[in-house]
Design a protein around this motif. Structure first.
Motif, PDB file in Angstrom:
ATOM      1  N   ASP A 333       0.826  -1.206   0.000  1.00 42.83           N
ATOM      2  CA  ASP A 333       0.000   0.000   0.000  1.00 42.83           C
ATOM      3  C   ASP A 333       0.863   1.260   0.000  1.00 42.83           C
ATOM      4  O   ASP A 333       0.602   2.207  -0.756  1.00 42.83           O
ATOM      5  CB  ASP A 333      -0.942   0.003   1.206  1.00 42.83           C
ATOM      6  CG  ASP A 333      -1.992  -1.089   1.124  1.00 42.83           C
ATOM      7  OD1 ASP A 333      -2.288  -1.534   0.002  1.00 42.83           O
ATOM      8  OD2 ASP A 333      -2.499  -1.503   2.189  1.00 42.83           O
ATOM      9  N   GLU A 336       2.541   1.597  -3.485  1.00 39.41           N
ATOM     10  CA  GLU A 336       1.645   2.099  -4.535  1.00 39.41           C
ATOM     11  C   GLU A 336       1.311   3.574  -4.325  1.00 39.41           C
ATOM     12  O   GLU A 336       1.211   4.341  -5.288  1.00 39.41           O
ATOM     13  CB  GLU A 336       0.368   1.263  -4.565  1.00 39.41           C
ATOM     14  CG  GLU A 336      -0.570   1.641  -5.702  1.00 39.41           C
ATOM     15  CD  GLU A 336      -1.752   0.705  -5.821  1.00 39.41           C
ATOM     16  OE1 GLU A 336      -2.578   0.910  -6.729  1.00 39.41           O
ATOM     17  OE2 GLU A 336      -1.873  -0.234  -4.987  1.00 39.41           O
ATOM     18  N   LYS A 337       1.149   3.981  -3.084  1.00 38.61           N
ATOM     19  CA  LYS A 337       0.832   5.378  -2.795  1.00 38.61           C
ATOM     20  C   LYS A 337       1.964   6.304  -3.210  1.00 38.61           C
ATOM     21  O   LYS A 337       1.735   7.384  -3.761  1.00 38.61           O
ATOM     22  CB  LYS A 337       0.530   5.539  -1.305  1.00 38.61           C
ATOM     23  CG  LYS A 337       0.122   6.952  -0.899  1.00 38.61           C
ATOM     24  CD  LYS A 337      -0.219   7.021   0.590  1.00 38.61           C
ATOM     25  CE  LYS A 337      -0.638   8.442   0.986  1.00 38.61           C
ATOM     26  NZ  LYS A 337      -0.964   8.515   2.447  1.00 38.61           N
ATOM     27  N   LYS A 342       1.697  -0.721  -8.712  1.00 45.51           N
ATOM     28  CA  LYS A 342       1.580  -1.826  -7.775  1.00 45.51           C
ATOM     29  C   LYS A 342       2.907  -2.573  -7.655  1.00 45.51           C
ATOM     30  O   LYS A 342       3.663  -2.677  -8.614  1.00 45.51           O
ATOM     31  CB  LYS A 342       0.482  -2.787  -8.228  1.00 45.51           C
ATOM     32  CG  LYS A 342      -0.922  -2.195  -8.121  1.00 45.51           C
ATOM     33  CD  LYS A 342      -1.970  -3.225  -8.503  1.00 45.51           C
ATOM     34  CE  LYS A 342      -3.377  -2.639  -8.345  1.00 45.51           C
ATOM     35  NZ  LYS A 342      -4.426  -3.626  -8.712  1.00 45.51           N
TER      36      LYS A 342
END
Length: 516
Positions: A333, A336-337, A342
């Motif tokens: 997470d 990806e942020k 991904k």
């Protein structure tokens, strides 16, 4: 004035050709770029266009003659001022009637074959998205070419009207060939083509079915050659399954639609003449024969060459994916942020292979004649399956890139590959390849080398299996790894060492950070 017609360039290592067919006879009128004859070599068929407008005065090399490159084969008497009849559209031999010439005012702009890439000398015209007389906008796609490696879209160099097509669908063209002419700034009026009038009139009852069938499909334009074939054969559009882009019907689709009933009918009346038993004849009626695409033919040739040339051997191991999966679940997470992509498995495998290649450099080398060429960089090929076949885009300098850079580049290249947008430059220069059969469910396989590379890693399906750890049976997500290598340059010890280093880096990704 007499103008000589000579044998065009036949290609590297081709020293002669045979005159197969003359489409014109002495005294016939010919237009510039109209096909005069067809030559056959041991590799390709070559069409010879007329260099000028005039009348064919003499054929020096009749059909069946063997000729060398640049040999004189005919002479044309050039005409100075074209009469009224010469301003009419002319149908080229072998071209579609709708692909003639439209005479109109405006500046003519040549549509040339775009750059195909290093070592690519020819392409096949796969699909025309426009027909003669259609209006086109600048950069609008006119046609699609197919080479033995990629599909290449040809955009319009200017806005105007497509006034002439020199290379209809199915034509093989050289890297610097002229495909069509656009009349810049002309209005897009529907042309009245002389060659098209006769077939349309002769097949008027049959042709009525085609417009009716396509009335509700204005968003997809079928190939002009397919429309003509349907009209001549009396085949309804609804009876044909289109295999072109967006369901577009191609000429070969029409041929397939009409061939199955014909095969069944011809097999029934004379069973004695056919070598097959009746059951085989029934099977034949349900078979489909499709010519190999240039890409598929090249894949077949290169893979067979790899088997014939390299001393190919495969070694196997297995890897516990728990470490990567845990690390990925922890940081995916945040990754990806921050990086807008991904975190997958491929970046771990690329980094692990780059790490192992430094220790075992012969796996990243290639044989060139009597020399071994060691690469002090890693251009990582990543095999991607597409509807047209397997392609291998390359992540350049993968050993210098971060996880995020690798993930982004693989995602972009994969998307471009599936859309047929890869360029030749994006598929050349690889030094090592990774192939992931696991995405299709493969549990174990032996990948084939991608020549001239000396190694390829095969990834497979992740599957929970019982393994023994510290004397205890536990369940772990396991993957089989396969390294195929060229035994001429890579010894068994080097191959096994490479695969063990990849396994160690994947099972404990911290080793990559510590360079261990």
């Amino acid at each position: 004035m007499a103008v000589e017609v000579r044998v065009p360039a036949l290609g590297e290592s081709v020293s002669e050709a045979t005159v197969a067919t003359w489409f014109k006879k002495p005294g016939d009128h010919v237009a510039t770029d109209e096909m005069l004859c067809e030559l056959e070599t041991d590799k390709v068929t070559v069409e010879v266009p007329s260099p000028v407008t005039g009348r064919l005065a003499e054929i020096i090399a009749p059909e069946g003659t063997t000729v060398a490159p640049n040999a004189l084969i005919a002479q044309i008497m050039e005409e100075g001022n074209a009469g009224p009849e010469e301003m009419l559209p002319k149908e080229k031999s072998g071209a579609k009637p709708s692909e003639g010439t439209v005479t109109m005012s405006g500046k003519p702009v040549d549509v040339m074959v775009p750059t195909l890439g290093e070592s690519v000398t020819e392409a096949t015209v796969a699909t025309w998205f426009k027909k003669v007389g259609d209006s086109v906008q600048q950069d609008e796609m006119l046609c699609e070419l197919e080479t033995d490696k990629v599909s290449v879209e040809v955009p319009a160099p200017a806005a105007g009207v497509l006034s002439e097509i020199f290379a209809p669908e199915g034509t093989t063209v050289d890297a610097n060939a002229k495909l069509a002419i656009i009349t810049e700034g002309a209005a897009g009026a529907a042309p009245t083509l002389a060659p098209a009038a006769a077939p349309a009139a002769a097949a008027a009852p049959a042709a009525a079915a085609a417009p009716a069938a396509t009335a509700g499909r204005s968003d997809v334009e079928d190939a002009p050659s397919a429309k003509k074939a349907m009209a001549e054969a009396g085949i309804n559009r609804d009876a044909v399954t289109g295999t072109g882009r967006d369901g577009r019907v191609m000429k070969e689709d029409v041929a397939r639609a009409g061939s199955a009933p014909a095969a069944a009918a011809s097999a029934a009346p004379a069973p004695a003449a056919a070598p097959r038993q009746p059951s085989s004849a029934q099977d034949a009626a349900r078979e489909e024969r499709v010519k190999m695409t240039r890409l598929r033919a090249t894949i077949a040739r290169r893979l067979k060459d790899a088997q014939n040339t390299a001393a190919m051997l495969t070694t196997y191991n297995e890897v516990d994916m728990s470490g990567i999966m845990g690390l990925r679940n922890t940081y995916k997470d945040q990754f990806e942020k921050k990086h807008k992509v991904k975190l997958g498995f491929m970046s771990f495998f690329v980094k692990a292979c780059c790490h192992a290649l430094k220790e075992v450099p012969e796996v990243n080398a290639e044989i060139d004649g009597g020399d071994v060429v060691y690469k002090h960089y890693v251009n990582m090929g990543v095999a991607v399956g597409t509807p047209s076949g397997l392609v291998v885009p390359v992540v350049r300098d993968a050993d210098l890139k971060s996880f995020a850079q690798i993930e982004k580049e693989i995602a972009e290249l994969g998307l471009r590959a599936r859309d047929g947008k890869l360029t030749m430059a994006e598929m050349q220069g690889g030094t090592f390849t990774i192939s992931n059969g696991g995405v299709y469910g493969s549990l174990m396989s032996s990948p084939i080398l991608n020549p001239p590379q000396s190694g390829i890693l095969g990834m497979h399906k992740i599957q929970d299996r019982p393994v023994v750890e510290n004397g205890q049976i536990v369940i772990r997500p396991m993957m089989y790894l396969a390294l195929s290598y060229d035994h001429r340059i890579v010894d068994g010890k080097g191959a096994v060492t490479f695969l063990v280093r990849v396994k160690e880096a994947l099972e404990d990704p911290r080793r990559l950070l510590m360079d261990l």
